[in-house]
Every structure is written in structure tokens, then in C-alpha cells.
Motif scaffolding. Structure first.
Motif, PDB file in Angstrom:
ATOM      1  N   SER A 200      83.916  -4.794   6.942  1.00  0.00           N
ATOM      2  CA  SER A 200      83.098  -5.830   7.572  1.00  0.00           C
ATOM      3  C   SER A 200      81.673  -5.850   7.034  1.00  0.00           C
ATOM      4  N   HIS A 201      81.103  -7.033   7.047  1.00  0.00           N
ATOM      5  CA  HIS A 201      79.704  -7.225   6.658  1.00  0.00           C
ATOM      6  C   HIS A 201      78.798  -6.382   7.555  1.00  0.00           C
ATOM      7  N   ALA A 202      79.095  -6.364   8.841  1.00  0.00           N
ATOM      8  CA  ALA A 202      78.270  -5.626   9.803  1.00  0.00           C
ATOM      9  C   ALA A 202      78.190  -4.141   9.441  1.00  0.00           C
ATOM     10  N   TYR A 203      79.326  -3.524   9.105  1.00  0.00           N
ATOM     11  CA  TYR A 203      79.326  -2.102   8.740  1.00  0.00           C
ATOM     12  C   TYR A 203      78.602  -1.889   7.417  1.00  0.00           C
ATOM     13  N   LYS A 204      78.948  -2.682   6.427  1.00  0.00           N
ATOM     14  CA  LYS A 204      78.386  -2.503   5.091  1.00  0.00           C
ATOM     15  C   LYS A 204      76.865  -2.629   5.065  1.00  0.00           C
TER      16      LYS A 204
ATOM     17  N   THR B 240      72.093   2.403  10.659  1.00  0.00           N
ATOM     18  CA  THR B 240      72.169   3.146  11.920  1.00  0.00           C
ATOM     19  C   THR B 240      73.198   2.475  12.802  1.00  0.00           C
ATOM     20  N   ILE B 241      74.263   3.233  13.111  1.00  0.00           N
ATOM     21  CA  ILE B 241      75.394   2.705  13.871  1.00  0.00           C
ATOM     22  C   ILE B 241      75.574   3.514  15.146  1.00  0.00           C
ATOM     23  N   ALA B 242      75.641   2.814  16.263  1.00  0.00           N
ATOM     24  CA  ALA B 242      75.948   3.439  17.544  1.00  0.00           C
ATOM     25  C   ALA B 242      77.421   3.206  17.831  1.00  0.00           C
ATOM     26  N   THR B 243      78.116   4.259  18.197  1.00  0.00           N
ATOM     27  CA  THR B 243      79.512   4.151  18.588  1.00  0.00           C
ATOM     28  C   THR B 243      79.714   5.012  19.821  1.00  0.00           C
ATOM     29  N   TYR B 244      80.933   5.201  20.225  1.00  0.00           N
ATOM     30  CA  TYR B 244      81.240   5.970  21.429  1.00  0.00           C
ATOM     31  C   TYR B 244      82.208   7.096  21.085  1.00  0.00           C
TER      32      TYR B 244
ATOM     33  N   ASP C  43      65.876   0.439  16.268  1.00  0.00           N
ATOM     34  CA  ASP C  43      66.343   1.221  15.112  1.00  0.00           C
ATOM     35  C   ASP C  43      67.841   1.070  14.864  1.00  0.00           C
ATOM     36  N   ILE C  44      68.564   0.469  15.811  1.00  0.00           N
ATOM     37  CA  ILE C  44      70.019   0.371  15.724  1.00  0.00           C
ATOM     38  C   ILE C  44      70.409  -0.943  15.062  1.00  0.00           C
ATOM     39  N   ASP C  45      71.198  -0.845  13.988  1.00  0.00           N
ATOM     40  CA  ASP C  45      71.666  -2.035  13.282  1.00  0.00           C
ATOM     41  C   ASP C  45      72.949  -2.597  13.882  1.00  0.00           C
ATOM     42  N   LEU C  46      73.847  -1.697  14.313  1.00  0.00           N
ATOM     43  CA  LEU C  46      75.178  -2.093  14.763  1.00  0.00           C
ATOM     44  C   LEU C  46      75.609  -1.211  15.919  1.00  0.00           C
ATOM     45  N   ILE C  47      76.138  -1.848  16.965  1.00  0.00           N
ATOM     46  CA  ILE C  47      76.743  -1.090  18.066  1.00  0.00           C
ATOM     47  C   ILE C  47      78.231  -1.408  18.091  1.00  0.00           C
TER      48      ILE C  47
END
Length: 170
Positions: free
Chosen positions: A31-35, A39-43, A107-111
Motif C-alpha cells: 500500500s501507498h500508506a505503508y510505503k 512512523t506507524i502505530a499498530t496494535y 509524529d505518526i504517519d499511519l495508524i
């Protein structure tokens, strides 16, 4: 609806779940979002949810910063830098950071957002505490969820529900 889908998630055949998790992970990495996120927030997932461990491991190898949630009473949640050696179990049975050192939302790009049910517009039904809806209410970055086909449902969202921008399904 929440209980029915959670039951379906728990009854999901492990080999089918593993295959779908691998496909979803591949979709997420493409995905564009990941690439375009640093800084990625996940669970940290329950066993019946999409397995986030491979996501965390690969994102770290890709040089991305990984954050995981820490929850507090009254629906408050923050994201903290992931450190597998600095986790403790919560009363819900999930692992959570020991640290209270919050990473600012800016600071978070993607959650990568968890959920139980999602409608066609990306609105979600979670586990009922409202942590993500509160957190996402003023978040300006990208959001994505990875779900199994049976988690897509038709429902009318509540006025405070915040939709996920991209829902990957398998």
C-alpha cells in the motif's frame, strides 16, 4: 453484531486465518500508506485478530518506527515506542508498553486500526471502549485496517464514529 463476529473470528480455521493474514500483510506492505510512512502505530493483537507480529517485525527491518497503544481509565489512549522487552499484560489480557512516554500524534504517519466490524464507508465497531474513536477524532495522518471478509457488515455508524480511510479485506 459485535459478539457474533468475535465468535466467528475465534472459530476461524487456523490455516485459513494464517493464509488470510499473509495475504493481508502483503496487501498492507504494497500500500501507498505503508510505503510512504516512517512512523506507524499498530496494535498488539488478540489471537483471533489479524496477527500484527509479522507487521511489526518487517516494519522494523524496513527502518520504520513502530508504536503501540497504552490505555488508561476513561477511554484515554496514547501511543508509545514499541519495545518487545518493555511490555506488561493488561486486565484485558493484552500486552501493553510499560513506558508512559507518549509519541505526539503529529509524529505518526499511519495508524493500523483494529476493529470487529466495518461498513463499506470504513466506519468500525470496536470492542466498545471508544479508545480509537477518541484518538482518531483529531488525527491528521493516514489510517488503515486489515480485516477478514466476514467482518464487513452493514450498519449505521454512531455520530462520534471515525471512519478508517482504507480497509484491506481478505
Amino acid at each position: 453484531m459485535r459478539q457474533v463476529i468475535i465468535s466467528q473470528m475465534k472459530e476461524h480455521a487456523s490455516e485459513v486465518k494464517q493464509m488470510r493474514d499473509a495475504q493481508l500483510l502483503s496487501d498492507l506492505f504494497a500500500s501507498h500508506a505503508y510505503k510512504h510512512s516512517q512512523t506507524i502505530a499498530t496494535y498488539l493483537a488478540f489471537g483471533h485478530e489479524f496477527n500484527t507480529v509479522p507487521l511489526i517485525e518487517q516494519a522494523l527491518k524496513d527502518g520504520k518506527r513502530i508504536l503501540v497503544p497504552k490505555t488508561y481509565p476513561k477511554g484515554r489512549m496514547i501511543f508509545v515506542a514499541y519495545d518487545k522487552d518493555q511490555l506488561a499484560p493488561t486486565r484485558f489480557g493484552l500486552m501493553e508498553p510499560i513506558s508512559d512516554e507518549e509519541v505526539p500524534k503529529s509524529d505518526i504517519d499511519l495508524i493500523h486500526v483494529p476493529g470487529v466490524a466495518f461498513n463499506e464507508s470504513g466506519h468500525r465497531i470496536g470492542y466498545g471502549a471508544g479508545y480509537y474513536d477518541r484518538y482518531l477524532s483529531d488525527f491528521t495522518g493516514r489510517t488503515v485496517s486489515t480485516i477478514y471478509d466476514f467482518q464487513e457488515q452493514s450498519f449505521t455508524p454512531d455520530p462520534y464514529d471515525i471512519p478508517v480511510q482504507e480497509v484491506l479485506r481478505r
